[in-house]
Design an enzyme around this catalytic site. Structure first.
Site, PDB file in Angstrom:
ATOM      1  N   LYS A  15       0.823  -1.219   0.000  1.00  0.00           N
ATOM      2  CA  LYS A  15       0.000   0.000   0.000  1.00  0.00           C
ATOM      3  C   LYS A  15       0.856   1.268   0.000  1.00  0.00           C
ATOM      4  O   LYS A  15       0.596   2.194  -0.755  1.00  0.00           O
ATOM      5  CB  LYS A  15      -0.915   0.041   1.248  1.00  0.00           C
ATOM      6  CG  LYS A  15      -1.937  -1.069   1.322  1.00  0.00           C
ATOM      7  CD  LYS A  15      -2.890  -0.853   2.497  1.00  0.00           C
ATOM      8  CE  LYS A  15      -2.227  -0.905   3.873  1.00  0.00           C
ATOM      9  NZ  LYS A  15      -1.703  -2.241   4.245  1.00  0.00           N
ATOM     10  N   ARG A 135      11.332  -1.811  11.895  1.00  0.00           N
ATOM     11  CA  ARG A 135       9.985  -1.773  12.470  1.00  0.00           C
ATOM     12  C   ARG A 135       9.751  -2.990  13.349  1.00  0.00           C
ATOM     13  O   ARG A 135       9.765  -4.113  12.870  1.00  0.00           O
ATOM     14  CB  ARG A 135       8.936  -1.745  11.346  1.00  0.00           C
ATOM     15  CG  ARG A 135       8.593  -0.357  10.877  1.00  0.00           C
ATOM     16  CD  ARG A 135       7.536  -0.373   9.800  1.00  0.00           C
ATOM     17  NE  ARG A 135       6.241  -0.883  10.257  1.00  0.00           N
ATOM     18  CZ  ARG A 135       5.127  -0.797   9.541  1.00  0.00           C
ATOM     19  NH1 ARG A 135       5.141  -0.227   8.361  1.00  0.00           N
ATOM     20  NH2 ARG A 135       3.998  -1.289  10.009  1.00  0.00           N
ATOM     21  N   ARG A 147      -1.625  -9.007  13.242  1.00  0.00           N
ATOM     22  CA  ARG A 147      -2.073  -7.931  12.342  1.00  0.00           C
ATOM     23  C   ARG A 147      -2.989  -8.489  11.256  1.00  0.00           C
ATOM     24  O   ARG A 147      -3.964  -7.842  10.876  1.00  0.00           O
ATOM     25  CB  ARG A 147      -0.869  -7.189  11.739  1.00  0.00           C
ATOM     26  CG  ARG A 147      -0.244  -6.229  12.758  1.00  0.00           C
ATOM     27  CD  ARG A 147       1.225  -6.003  12.494  1.00  0.00           C
ATOM     28  NE  ARG A 147       1.493  -5.197  11.327  1.00  0.00           N
ATOM     29  CZ  ARG A 147       2.660  -5.209  10.666  1.00  0.00           C
ATOM     30  NH1 ARG A 147       3.634  -6.021  11.058  1.00  0.00           N
ATOM     31  NH2 ARG A 147       2.835  -4.429   9.654  1.00  0.00           N
TER      32      ARG A 147
HETATM   33  P1  AMP Z   1       0.694   0.367   8.809  1.00  0.00           P
HETATM   34  O1  AMP Z   1       1.920   1.205   8.649  1.00  0.00           O
HETATM   35  O2  AMP Z   1      -0.455   0.856   7.966  1.00  0.00           O
HETATM   36  O3  AMP Z   1       0.952  -1.093   8.628  1.00  0.00           O
HETATM   37  O4  AMP Z   1       0.218   0.550  10.320  1.00  0.00           O
HETATM   38  C1  AMP Z   1       1.046   0.146  11.390  1.00  0.00           C
HETATM   39  C2  AMP Z   1       0.221   0.059  12.662  1.00  0.00           C
HETATM   40  O5  AMP Z   1      -0.328   1.347  12.961  1.00  0.00           O
HETATM   41  C3  AMP Z   1      -0.966  -0.881  12.619  1.00  0.00           C
HETATM   42  O6  AMP Z   1      -0.605  -2.212  12.891  1.00  0.00           O
HETATM   43  C4  AMP Z   1      -1.847  -0.288  13.721  1.00  0.00           C
HETATM   44  O7  AMP Z   1      -1.347  -0.622  14.992  1.00  0.00           O
HETATM   45  C5  AMP Z   1      -1.623   1.211  13.526  1.00  0.00           C
HETATM   46  N1  AMP Z   1      -2.605   1.784  12.581  1.00  0.00           N
HETATM   47  C6  AMP Z   1      -2.350   2.336  11.361  1.00  0.00           C
HETATM   48  N2  AMP Z   1      -3.483   2.759  10.775  1.00  0.00           N
HETATM   49  C7  AMP Z   1      -4.492   2.466  11.628  1.00  0.00           C
HETATM   50  C8  AMP Z   1      -5.901   2.629  11.597  1.00  0.00           C
HETATM   51  N3  AMP Z   1      -6.532   3.178  10.537  1.00  0.00           N
HETATM   52  N4  AMP Z   1      -6.616   2.213  12.675  1.00  0.00           N
HETATM   53  C9  AMP Z   1      -6.012   1.669  13.752  1.00  0.00           C
HETATM   54  N5  AMP Z   1      -4.697   1.463  13.835  1.00  0.00           N
HETATM   55  C10 AMP Z   1      -3.927   1.855  12.795  1.00  0.00           C
END
Ligand code: AMP
Length: 191
Positions: A15, A135, A147
């Site tokens: 993404k 990360r 996740r």
């Molecule tokens: P990502 O970088 O999109 O994989 O997000 C990393 C982490 O941030 C996720 O595993 C969640 O803990 C948190 N996170 C990101 N976006 C959201 C969202 N829209 N709602 C809740 N938690 C989020």
């Protein structure tokens, strides 16, 4: 025409990479809630401290703070020609809040696109990414699986939400970055 696009996909589906390319192709503002949380963590804000406790476990951050943060970011870019939302919405509550918020600004989502990749492929990708990015949530298979579980339980139901609005599309997330971005751009051009 103004385009507001949501990119869906499990963690590791690509993404972030694809959102950055769509941003450039369509002059959109890219909003990644994951990046915003990581920015807050890096700057030791109270929002960052709160988010970190969830992110480290691979759990979703609570809706209320996530929605508030997202809305503030949209408002901070009020001159945008359109947005690409990456990693938001992830729950029904977030999706409903987004629709309502955009409606209040006479804006709407034009399309949501899911990048489809099998979980076993994603685990390999994420463990690899974790080596480079540092990360914490990418370095532990248990957390990665959690996740996926969050995605399957809380985010996957949004597919029917957007199908009902006639806004759901999906493409494969397996291939080169260029192949996938060409498909995404072609899809968006056809809308
Ligand atoms: P990502 O970088 O999109 O994989 O997000 C990393 C982490 O941030 C996720 O595993 C969640 O803990 C948190 N996170 C990101 N976006 C959201 C969202 N829209 N709602 C809740 N938690 C989020």
């Amino acid at each position: 025409m103004m385009k507001n696009i949501i990119l869906f996909g499990k963690p590791g589906a690509g993404k972030g990479t694809q959102a950055a390319l769509l941003r450039d192709a369509f002059q959109l503002v890219h909003i990644s809630t994951g990046d915003l949380f990581r920015y807050n963590i890096g700057n030791n804000t109270s929002l960052g401290a709160l988010a970190k406790s969830y992110m480290d476990q691979g759990d979703l951050v609570p809706d209320e703070v996530t929605i508030k943060m997202l809305e503030a970011e949209v408002d901070a870019n009020s001159d945008a020609g359109g947005f690409i939302f990456d990693g938001f919405p992830r729950t029904s509550k977030q999706a409903e809040a987004l629709d309502e918020f955009l409606h209040g600004k006479e804006m709407r989502i034009q399309a949501t696109i899911a990048l489809e990749v099998d979980e076993e492929v994603l685990i390999k990708r994420l463990l690899n990414r974790g080596k480079d990015s540092g990360r914490a949530d990418d370095q532990d298979e248990e957390k990665i699986r959690n996740r996926f579980e969050e995605y399957n339980n809380k985010t996957a139901p949004l597919i029917s939400y957007y199908i009902a609005q006639n806004k759901f599309h999906s493409i494969t997330g397996v291939g080169t970055v260029t192949e996938i971005s060409e498909q995404l751009i072609a899809l968006l051009d056809s809308l």
